[in-house]
Write an enzyme that holds these catalytic residues in place. Sequence first.
Site, PDB file in Angstrom:
ATOM      1  N   ALA A 240      -9.799   0.975  10.837  1.00  0.00           N
ATOM      2  CA  ALA A 240     -10.649   2.079  11.318  1.00  0.00           C
ATOM      3  C   ALA A 240     -10.469   2.400  12.802  1.00  0.00           C
ATOM      4  CB  ALA A 240     -12.129   1.833  11.021  1.00  0.00           C
ATOM      5  N   ALA A 241      -9.486   1.786  13.449  1.00  0.00           N
ATOM      6  CA  ALA A 241      -9.256   2.119  14.867  1.00  0.00           C
ATOM      7  C   ALA A 241      -8.866   3.589  14.995  1.00  0.00           C
ATOM      8  CB  ALA A 241      -8.168   1.224  15.449  1.00  0.00           C
ATOM      9  N   GLY A 242      -8.013   4.057  14.080  1.00  0.00           N
ATOM     10  CA  GLY A 242      -7.609   5.464  14.097  1.00  0.00           C
ATOM     11  C   GLY A 242      -8.795   6.368  13.776  1.00  0.00           C
ATOM     12  N   ASP A 243      -9.650   5.922  12.864  1.00  0.00           N
ATOM     13  CA  ASP A 243     -10.835   6.728  12.516  1.00  0.00           C
ATOM     14  C   ASP A 243     -11.757   6.845  13.724  1.00  0.00           C
ATOM     15  OD1 ASP A 243      -9.876   6.871   9.901  1.00  0.00           O
ATOM     16  OD2 ASP A 243     -10.921   5.037   9.318  1.00  0.00           O
TER      17      ASP A 243
END
Length: 309
Positions: A251-254
């Site tokens: 979820a880093a990209g999210d």
Amino acid sequence: MKKKILVIGSLNVDMVIEMKNMPLVGETVLGTQLTYIPGGKGANQACAVGKLGGDVKMLGCVGEDEFGDIQKDNLSACGVDTSYFKRSKTKKTGTASIYVDERGNNSIVVVAGANQECDISYLREHDDIIKECDYVILQMEIPYDAIFYAVNRAKELGKTVILNPAPAPEKLPDEILAKLDYITPNETELMKLCGRDGAQIDDFIEGAKMLLQKGVKNVLVTLGERGALLVNANMAEVFPTRKVVSVDTTAAGDCFNGAFAVALAEGRSQKEAIVFANVSSSIAVTRNGAQTSIPRREETDELLKNMDI
Ligand code: RIB
């Protein structure tokens, strides 16, 4: 005044299994822990917008099951308006099996379930919600025809459209690319979309330029520990990020996508929005899980205060 953000996308419950090393094909390994965490790229991005102080609604579909309740309750607690969620009568809430190794790498298998019912007819029923927002954020875990419908409709209504092409399709139709204000792939997704190889910044710039030629206005590539790269008609610039010890990149990209939209919706410049998104996602990778890893606004602001930017 804060502009309104609408996230259209998936909701999953993540079954996260931690282990020393990922299993090879045909291998059995022992996991150290199993946890259930609210996830799904759409829900994570909505959660990031909410936690970071944005005005956010989400359109998506869950089942009439406990996982659906968990998602709805968690997102509401994060400040997301979930009033328009669909509850499928026949399909279970989406799930993702996530393996995380001791270096923080992950691999994910998603079973879409109720996300398949985030379809065109549901989006048509909620046209008023699309009409009233300023920014529309989409990813690729709901039916493609619904994504393309939403891009077209949002653009017709003059909204700013951000597409996070994850998981990356082989190709996106040219007429959809031409309607995107921002496309936000990671390096692998960018190369897949462009049908190219390469892992250097110059490769990414070349790939991004191919998308610009198709009419995308801005290509914003997330580069993990290298930060982010923005390519548009005026620039190709890398924005480095903070050095941190990553424990879980889920979820880093999210988080990056949600944070970027929050900052734009507050009227910040593209560069300020990228710095804000870099800092937010640099916090996320130091924590476990998807929505559990996303920082609150105060945490990001505290770090930004002490940075020389
Ligand atoms: O981007 C991370 C997300 O991908 C996880 O939360 C999982 O649900 C999958 O959708």
